[in-house]
Scaffold this active site. Structure first.
Site, short mmCIF file in Angstrom:
data_model
loop_
_atom_site.label_atom_id
_atom_site.label_comp_id
_atom_site.label_asym_id
_atom_site.label_seq_id
_atom_site.Cartn_x
_atom_site.Cartn_y
_atom_site.Cartn_z
N GLU A 114 42.10 7.58 14.19
CA GLU A 114 41.50 7.55 12.84
C GLU A 114 41.29 8.96 12.30
O GLU A 114 41.46 9.21 11.10
CB GLU A 114 40.18 6.77 12.89
N GLU A 134 40.23 -0.67 20.09
CA GLU A 134 38.85 -1.15 19.94
C GLU A 134 38.67 -2.61 20.35
O GLU A 134 37.62 -2.99 20.88
CB GLU A 134 38.38 -0.98 18.48
N1 COA Z 1 34.43 7.77 25.55
C1 COA Z 1 33.76 8.32 26.58
N2 COA Z 1 34.34 8.85 27.66
C2 COA Z 1 35.68 8.82 27.71
C3 COA Z 1 36.46 8.26 26.69
C4 COA Z 1 35.78 7.72 25.57
N3 COA Z 1 36.42 7.19 24.51
N4 COA Z 1 37.76 8.36 27.03
C5 COA Z 1 37.81 8.97 28.23
N5 COA Z 1 36.54 9.25 28.64
C6 COA Z 1 36.13 9.92 29.89
C7 COA Z 1 36.22 9.01 31.09
O1 COA Z 1 35.07 8.18 31.17
C8 COA Z 1 36.30 10.01 32.20
O2 COA Z 1 35.01 10.54 32.42
P1 COA Z 1 34.49 10.76 33.95
O3 COA Z 1 35.48 11.73 34.55
O4 COA Z 1 33.12 11.33 33.77
O5 COA Z 1 34.56 9.42 34.59
C9 COA Z 1 37.14 11.13 31.58
O6 COA Z 1 37.03 10.99 30.17
C10 COA Z 1 38.61 11.04 31.93
O7 COA Z 1 39.07 9.77 31.56
P2 COA Z 1 39.84 8.77 32.55
O8 COA Z 1 39.67 7.38 32.05
O9 COA Z 1 39.44 9.03 33.97
O10 COA Z 1 41.35 9.26 32.34
P3 COA Z 1 42.67 8.41 32.57
O11 COA Z 1 43.79 9.38 32.48
O12 COA Z 1 42.57 7.56 33.76
O13 COA Z 1 42.74 7.41 31.29
C11 COA Z 1 42.59 6.84 28.95
C12 COA Z 1 42.91 7.92 29.99
C13 COA Z 1 42.63 7.48 27.57
C14 COA Z 1 43.65 5.73 29.02
C15 COA Z 1 41.20 6.24 29.23
O14 COA Z 1 40.27 7.30 29.38
C16 COA Z 1 40.69 5.34 28.15
O15 COA Z 1 41.12 4.21 28.03
N6 COA Z 1 39.73 5.83 27.31
C17 COA Z 1 39.11 5.05 26.29
C18 COA Z 1 39.99 4.94 25.08
C19 COA Z 1 39.33 4.06 24.02
O16 COA Z 1 39.09 2.89 24.22
N7 COA Z 1 39.02 4.66 22.86
C20 COA Z 1 38.44 3.98 21.75
C21 COA Z 1 36.98 4.06 21.82
S1 COA Z 1 36.23 3.21 20.45
#
Ligand code: COA
Length: 260
Positions: A114, A134
């Site tokens: 966004e 989302e």
């Molecule tokens: N909000 C808060 N923390 C987030 C985040 C988010 N949107 N996206 C990633 N992080 C954090 C993770 O919790 C993790 O923190 P930690 O090390 O303290 O546990 C860190 O960032 C690394 O993320 P991780 O998930 O371990 O990396 P990955 O390479 O395995 O996966 C993604 C990457 C992007 C696929 C995954 O982080 C993800 O799905 N994030 C959420 C995306 C999302 O739904 N966004 C919309 C939100 S409304």
């Protein structure tokens, strides 16, 4: 102001804003959102800046969405408030009066996509991923995604992306016109700066009025948009830059545009 989640570099009329929470994949927490809004309201009044480049720290993520840990306690009222606030930040970016380029260096998910949608130009590194996940959290995109994504990529593809939550890669993003260029990671910022330099070499009144006219395509019906275009075109014709640009062409020399 000192920012704790943003790195700002202002140099030669170009500002580079780096969202700097790489350990959380640059997700937008409330501090980061308030700093972004503060900076973009501020940059509007900065006469020494004409182009802003936004990117994320590290090589993995542009912005992986809003900080999910701040969503868990929301209810109807606070949820709507958070959405309106997020929308107002991205409105401030879109309407900051400067050209804003998103240099998407990795994940652009949820609020990250966004944010990119609120920018005027989007380019991405090969590893980038784009999505509105989302629905996986039981919510809908709330920072403008349901409105800007269909306007940019069309209702059909936007609906699929929003309803499935599935991310797409750079090749697909390029195919659907979500981004205009794919680059190797280490060339992304260099190319963003090249676009910025190109824009800076033009008459800046014409650049600002072009942005205004393009905006009319999504906010107004065609007949009103065409009227808006004609008014803005006329305003350009009243400027030094227009006399200089046309005269320079006739005299076979480079134009010497005024800054404003
Ligand atoms: N909000 C808060 N923390 C987030 C985040 C988010 N949107 N996206 C990633 N992080 C954090 C993770 O919790 C993790 O923190 P930690 O090390 O303290 O546990 C860190 O960032 C690394 O993320 P991780 O998930 O371990 O990396 P990955 O390479 O395995 O996966 C993604 C990457 C992007 C696929 C995954 O982080 C993800 O799905 N994030 C959420 C995306 C999302 O739904 N966004 C919309 C939100 S409304």
């Amino acid at each position: 102001m000192n920012y704790s989640t943003l790195i700002i570099k202002e140099d030669n009329r170009i500002s580079t804003v780096t969202i700097n929470r790489p350990d959380k994949l640059n997700s937008l927490n409330s501090i980061c959102k308030s700093e972004l809004k503060n900076y973009f309201l501020n940059v509007k009044t900065k006469e020494n800046i004409d182009v802003v480049i936004i990117t994320g720290a590290g090589e993995k993520s542009f912005v992986a969405g809003t900080d999910i840990s701040e969503l868990t306690q929301l209810d109807k009222k606070t949820g709507e408030k958070l959405s309106r606030e997020g929308q107002s930040i991205f409105d401030a970016i879109e309407n900051c009066g400067k050209v804003v380029i998103a240099a998407i260096n990795g994940y652009a998910l949820g609020g990250g996509l966004e944010l990119a949608l609120a920018c005027h130009i989007r380019i991405a590194s090969e590893n980038a991923k784009f999505g509105q996940p989302e629905v996986n959290l039981g919510i809908i995109p709330g920072y403008g995604g349901t409105q800007r994504l269909p306007r940019i990529v069309g209702i059909s593809k936007a609906t699929e992306m929003i309803l499935t939550g599935n991310p797409i890669d750079t090749n697909e993003a390029f195919k659907i016109n979500l981004i205009s260029k794919i680059l190797p990671q280490n060339e992304l910022l260099k190319y963003a700066n090249q676009i910025a330099e190109n824009i800076l070499s033009k008459g800046q009144i014409a650049i600002k009025k072009s942005l205004e006219a393009i905006k009319a395509t999504v906010e107004q019906p065609l007949s009103i948009g065409l009227k808006t275009e004609a008014i803005l075109f006329g305003e350009c014709c009243d400027t030094f830059d227009m006399k200089e640009g046309t005269q320079a062409f006739i005299e076979k020399r480079k134009p010497n545009f005024r800054k404003n």
